[in-house]
Structures are given as C-alpha cells and as structure tokens.
Write a protein that holds these residues in place. Structure first.
Motif: not given
Lengths: 377, 335
Positions: A141, A157-158, A160-162, A165, A195, A370, B72, B74-81, B107-108, B114-116
């Motif tokens: 990250k 998709p991941v 795209a979400g990154v 945000a 998307f 973890w 998506a 998941c991507g938002m969640a890994l980037n702070g949302k 992921y966690c 590192e990435v919950p």
C-alpha cells in the motif's frame, strides 16, 4: 474450430499511430541509457532466477517475463512516483522497476527495493507480506502496488476502486493494471473496465498479448485480431503497441496516462509480444511440444534489448562496440553469464539475493495471525 | 396539517436506515455502492434519500456487476475509505464470489496486517416470502467457510441498527445478512437508541428468552419461529431458552455453553440447507465444548437439502416451521 494462424509478434501487423509530438521526445540520452539498463535488469532478474530455480534453491513457480521486458520498462517509465500499479504473475520485475527512475537505491522511491522482492522470492520474512502469499502476489500500500490473486483480471475492479477513492480525495493519480490477453475473457475484466469507463476513472489497462494463455493460443480466447478492439464496446481508446520496442510502449502508455490524468477516462494499451518459454518453468518442456518451433523462432526474433540497441546506435547514443560489450540478447538462461550484463545490473540484483539468503524464514507462529486485523496495528 | 402521530416503535428496515444515515454523517470516508441504491433508493428502500443527501459520488449507482461492486469497494477500502456494498438480493452475491473470498477476505492475511479491508457487504436474505430459488437464499455458510470474513445476521430492529453500525466501524470485511421478511414486520417493532448508544458489538449472542429445559440456538427468521415454538412448548410443560446468535463469525460459544450448563439440551435452528450448513457447525463446536453438560444428543432443524421452491406448499415443505421445531424439541426433552 477457428482456424489456427501463427503468431504475428515479430512484426505486429498494426500498431497505433502515436500522437505528435511523441512522448519520447522529452527523453534525454541519459533516459535512453537508463531504459537500456532497466531492460538488462529485468532480463537479468529472469535468467538469474531461472538458474537459481534449476539449482533447486527456490520453491514455487517462475513465470518468465523473458522477451516481454520492454512492456514493463516502457510503461513504468511513463508513470509518476505516486501512481499505482497492479502487476500479475509474469510481471515480477515490475515490483522493483516501479519508480526506479528516481534512483535504483533511493530510499524514498515509491517502488520495492530489490531486497524486498528477493526476500519474497525466497519466501523470507523481509518480504513486504512476510512471505504469506507466493512470488508474484506481493504488493505494498505504501509503495502503491496492488496485490494480485491467482484469479486473473481480478485486480481491475480493485484498481478502479483505488483511483475512485483517490479522485474523491482530490488526487489525480493514475493506475496501470497489467494482464495477459487471456485474462480479457474474464468477467472481472469486463466489469472492471466497464465501471472505469462509466466513471471516466484513470485506469490504464496494459494487455501483454504474448499469444499464449498457458496452453491456449490467443485466437481461441479472443475473437478479434487485436485485443485492443475490446475498447470499442466501452467507448474508450484502444491502442496497440509494439511490445518489443520499449520506446513505442512508452509512447502509447504515456498517451494513455496523460488521457487518464486529464480526466478523460480509461484506456486499453495492447502490447504485442511473445512468451519465450512455457507458462511457468514447470511447463517449459511441454511448451516445446504444443507450440510450433517456427512460431517460437519468429516470436523470439526481436529481442527488446537488441531492438533498443539498434535505436540507440542509429541515434548516435551507443557505438557498436559498446553495444557488443554486454551481449545478453537472444540468450536463454542456459547460455547467458553475468559478463553479458552491465556490472551495475549484476551488483544490484546480487545484493538482493544475498540479503534474501540471510533473511530468516518466517516463524511458524505467524501462520495463524492476521486473518483479521490485530489490535496493535 | 398532518394528524399522524409518530410511532415510537420502529421496524427492522428503519433500524438499518438509521444506522447508515448516522454512520454516513459521522464518517465522511464512508461510501455506499450498489445496484439501484441512489436514484431509486434501493430495491427495498433501505438507502432511500441517501443519494440526495450525500451526493452521487458517495452513494454510487453501480452497473449490474457484483464483481465490480465488491472489487471496487475493496480498492476504495484499501485506499482509505470504508465501504458499504449492497447486494440487491443476497442470492446475487454469488456473482461477486471470487472478489469476496479470494480478494477481500484474504487481504489482511496475505499482507501480514498491512491492508485490512473495512467494508460491509449487505443484502436482503431468506425465504418464507415466495421468492423462489434466487430470492430466498441463506448462503451464509459459503462465507463462514472463508477465513477473513465476519458474518452477521440480525433478527430485531435494534440489532439491525446496532450491528450494522458496529459492522461499518469494524476494520474487517463483514458479510451482513438482512432478513427481508422482517424488514417491515409490525410485530417485532421496537424503540431504537441513537448514536453510540445503539451500537451492538459483533461476536456477542443474545439470550432472547430464558428457559430451563432446552436451548434453542438460532438467527434470522428462524429465531422468531423458535420464540413461537418456545411458547408452544410451554403447553407441553417444557421451558425453552432461546438464543439469537446475531454474529456467526466469530461465534459466541460462551453464551451457548453457559446456557447449556443450565438446560442440558441443544437444538439449533436455521433456514440454510442442512449439509455443511452453519447449524452443523454449532452442533459440532458445542458437542465438544459442552459435552459434559449434554443430556441428549444435540439436534438441528434446517431447510431440506433442496433449493427453495416457489409454490406455497412446496416452499413450506422445505423450510423449517414452528411445528418442526416443536417436534424436534419434544424429542430432545423426552429423550
């Protein structure tokens, strides 16, 4: 059954016309030398690991990126430090090539150190994920590298979400996702790109069309000559690059990145290349049987290191003598030696390997940790 | 001028809605996404009015793409949302299965912490409403069997609110089963608390009815069937304790064990198919943990190992009924 045609990698029938002025025009002679060194580095990583594997020093599978290095080097050179990437199994060099242009040993570059990558390959505790998933599934990250799974196209998709945000937070970072041509038949590819296109997200999808998805030729996975044509259905640009030419890849990906960063949305950049060996090292012997020898010869006939040397000689940036000093091109892991590579390259990777060999294996007590986030983190 | 008097008691759906509005208000990084959740306000109206209030960027109308919704998110969640991802029906979650079990759940773990991924995947679930095969499922076992996911299923309005709020604050991915047959059920309405007072911690079961002769363990709609069964059992002279699990993963073994130490009999009721269902998991875990307390072989009442059919007599046949529970309970009590 669709008719079988030989791969056309050696000379792609069609390559998209790059927009003038060419993005490469901003590159200096030092950039050209740096690009050549990075091609050497990516190749050396591949052949060195192939040798280590053959010597029995490594577990897991090596998905060779031999002959495909120009795609990683050229595309990553088009990015800013803060941009994101999501590499997959054949893109191991991407982990340390990301942002390497800001100094191979720079502590604050947003890419992985060679020590981290080698620790991952050797399954050691100094890997960014403490060696919990295999070789190619690392990420970070902090370094803006999205972790992949074995389910291909699943990172789109991941990704795209990154960047969704990121945009909400006022950023203008771009994400480059890597996939093979085979992955474009996956549902997640369609859902992710669709998307991204609907929301004009800065997602550049690089397709490494190496003509073979494990044992299945490209024409049995995609009905169109160019995978890039899939872009038409999303109303987004679909560019075709010569994947053996690092500068052409740089041009096309730069164009796509600029388009994405300016808010216009995603695009697909198909890079035509050829998988030199088997799907993984376990498949090398079988690949010789399921792929016609003449196709393999044609597919390997434009080594990206040799192609870059030609350009540099023509532009007066390299003498023939200098080009001959490190003749790594057109050599497999069995033929090549350290002397075929610049010292800088050998030294850099050797340092990573030495570090990894000294790094301890993770303690068994970590195996059950973890699953969920722990309180102290 | 309206003469309507505002009811003090609120339904299950209102509980969910209040949880989301309160969390959207207090957490500016919370994003909601799903099919038809914005303009329409959700197929059942759970997100009604939310897009108008918080904007289309935070309340996203997604294409019919469950993989993209979960991926998506998941991507938002890994980037702070923090993300609330709605499945229009929990049955449709199968279309996002890979992203949930392979991308999100792990992921966690694979990043050594590192990435919950703070996200809630929620949606209407369960049968008894004539939804047939693809609008009646309880597929929670798929996710209970995927390490890295918490699994929650509220049965009352205050639990719906409190558990959803807690799930939206949890740093881990939570799969959240809402019982659509309970959404507007008048008989279970109750008063709701606000803000932090409404929070119900994940991983804690609730004793919904005290008893001395056997323990009925359940969640979702079968929890209410179990309460009805408990009343009937009184007529036979047996006193049943009823536990609402509320959270399946992590499972609150302690509350069940404590109950069994007093009642000595265990009957688990759920509406998922029997084989490899969560009822079996509770039986296995408690047979071991509370073996010394048991005076009868622990049993379960579940859906039959069939899909959920449409026509009323067919649906009734495969889903657990109050009578099924009473019958099984009597066997246990008379063992």
């Amino acid at each position: 059954m669709p008719e079988r045609e030989l791969a056309r990698t050696a000379e792609p029938r069609k390559v998209s016309k790059a927009t003038e002025p060419l993005p490469r025009d901003i590159l200096t002679p030092d950039d050209y030398r740096e690009l050549l060194d990075q091609l050497y580095l990516a190749r050396y990583f591949d052949v060195r690991l192939t040798k280590e594997k053959k010597r029995g020093r490594l577990r897991g599978t090596l998905y060779s990126s031999h002959n495909q290095e120009a795609i990683l080097v050229g595309s990553l050179y088009a990015l800013r430090s803060t941009d994101w990437i999501s590499p997959i199994h054949r893109d191991m060099p991407a982990f340390f090539l990301k942002d390497i242009k800001n100094g191979w040993d720079s502590k604050d570059r947003l890419g992985m150190s060679i020590e981290e990558v080698c620790s991952q390959v050797w399954g050691r505790v100094d890997s960014p994920g403490r060696a919990r998933d295999n070789w190619s599934h690392i990420g970070s990250k902090k370094k803006r590298i999205i972790h992949s799974t074995s389910m291909l196209a699943g990172t789109i998709p991941v990704a795209a979400g990154v960047v969704y945000a990121d945009r909400l937070d006022g950023g203008d970072n771009v994400v480059v996702t890597y996939n093979g041509e085979g992955s474009t038949a996956q549902g997640a590819f369609h859902e992710g790109v669709n998307f991204a296109a609907v929301h004009k997200l800065p997602v550049v999808t690089v397709i490494e069309n190496n003509q073979w998805a494990f044992g299945t030729p490209a024409h049995l996975g995609c009905p169109t000559e160019d995978v890039a044509d899939r872009a038409k259905g999303y109303g987004i640009p679909g560019l075709v690059a010569d994947g053996q030419d690092v500068l052409d890849v740089f041009d096309k990906v730069s164009e796509a990145v600029e388009y994405a960063r300016s808010g216009k949305g995603p695009s697909i950049v198909e890079c035509k290349t050829f998988r030199s060996y088997g799907h993984g090292d376990h498949d090398d012997d079988r690949a010789v049987k399921y792929r016609p020898q003449d196709e393999v010869e044609v597919g390997r006939s434009r080594d990206p290191i040799a192609e870059m040397k030609k350009v540099m000689i023509a532009e007066g940036l390299l003498t023939q003598k200098e080009a001959d000093k490190h003749p790594a091109e057109y050599k497999g892991a069995g033929e090549v030696t350290d002397h075929d590579f610049p010292e800088r390259v050998v030294e850099f990777l050797s340092r990573g390997v030495d570090f990894a060999l000294k790094s301890p294996l993770p303690d068994a007590s970590e195996a059950r940790r973890w699953v969920f986030k722990e309180e102290d983190q | 001028m309206s003469t309507a008097v505002e009811r003090k008691t609120k339904n299950y759906l209102t509980g969910l809605k209040e949880a989301m509005y309160e969390e959207m208000e207090s957490n500016p990084d919370l994003i909601c996404m799903g099919e038809d959740i914005g303009l329409l306000g959700g197929a059942f109206g759970v997100t009604d009015g939310m897009q108008a209030k918080y904007g289309a960027e935070r309340v996203i109308d997604m294409p019919i793409s469950e993989s993209a919704i979960v991926g998506a998110a998941c991507g938002m969640a890994l980037n702070g949302k923090t993300v609330m991802a709605e499945m229009q029906f929990i049955d449709f979650i199968s279309c996002g299965f890979d992203q949930i079990v392979n991308m999100v759940a792990t992921y966690c773990y694979r990043t050594a912490g590192e990435v919950p991924i703070p996200m809630v995947i929620r949606g209407p679930a369960g049968g008894y409403g004539g939804g047939a095969l693809y609008h009646s499922q309880m597929n929670e076992a798929w996710f209970c069997n995927s390490p890295g996911l918490k699994v929650v299923c509220p049965s009352t309005p205050s639990d719906a609110k409190g558990l959803l709020k807690a799930a939206l604050r949890d740093p881990n991915p939570v799969v959240f089963y809402e019982i659509k047959e309970l959404y507007r059920k008048r008989s279970i309405e109750e008063e709701l608390l606000d803000g932090d007072d409404a929070l119900i911690p994940l991983g804690k079961a609730r004793v919904g009815r005290e008893g001395t002769d056997l323990t009925l363990v359940s969640y979702g709609n079968p929890y209410h069937l179990s309460l009805s069964a408990a009343k009937k059992l009184e007529e036979f002279g047996f006193s049943a304790e009823v536990i609402d699990l509320r959270t399946l993963v992590p499972l609150d073994e302690e509350t069940i064990t404590e109950s069994l130490s007093r009642t000595n009999r265990l009957l688990v009721v759920n509406e998922a198919p029997m084989t490899c269902g969560f009822a079996g998991e509770v039986l296995a875990r408690l047979s071991q943990a509370a073996f010394e307390h048991l005076d009868a072989p622990p049993a379960r009442v579940t859906r039959t190992d069939t899909p959920v059919p449409w026509a009323t007599p067919l649906e009734s046949d495969v889903l657990p009924s109050v009578d099924d529970i009473v019958e099984a309970a009597l066997k246990l009590c008379r063992y």
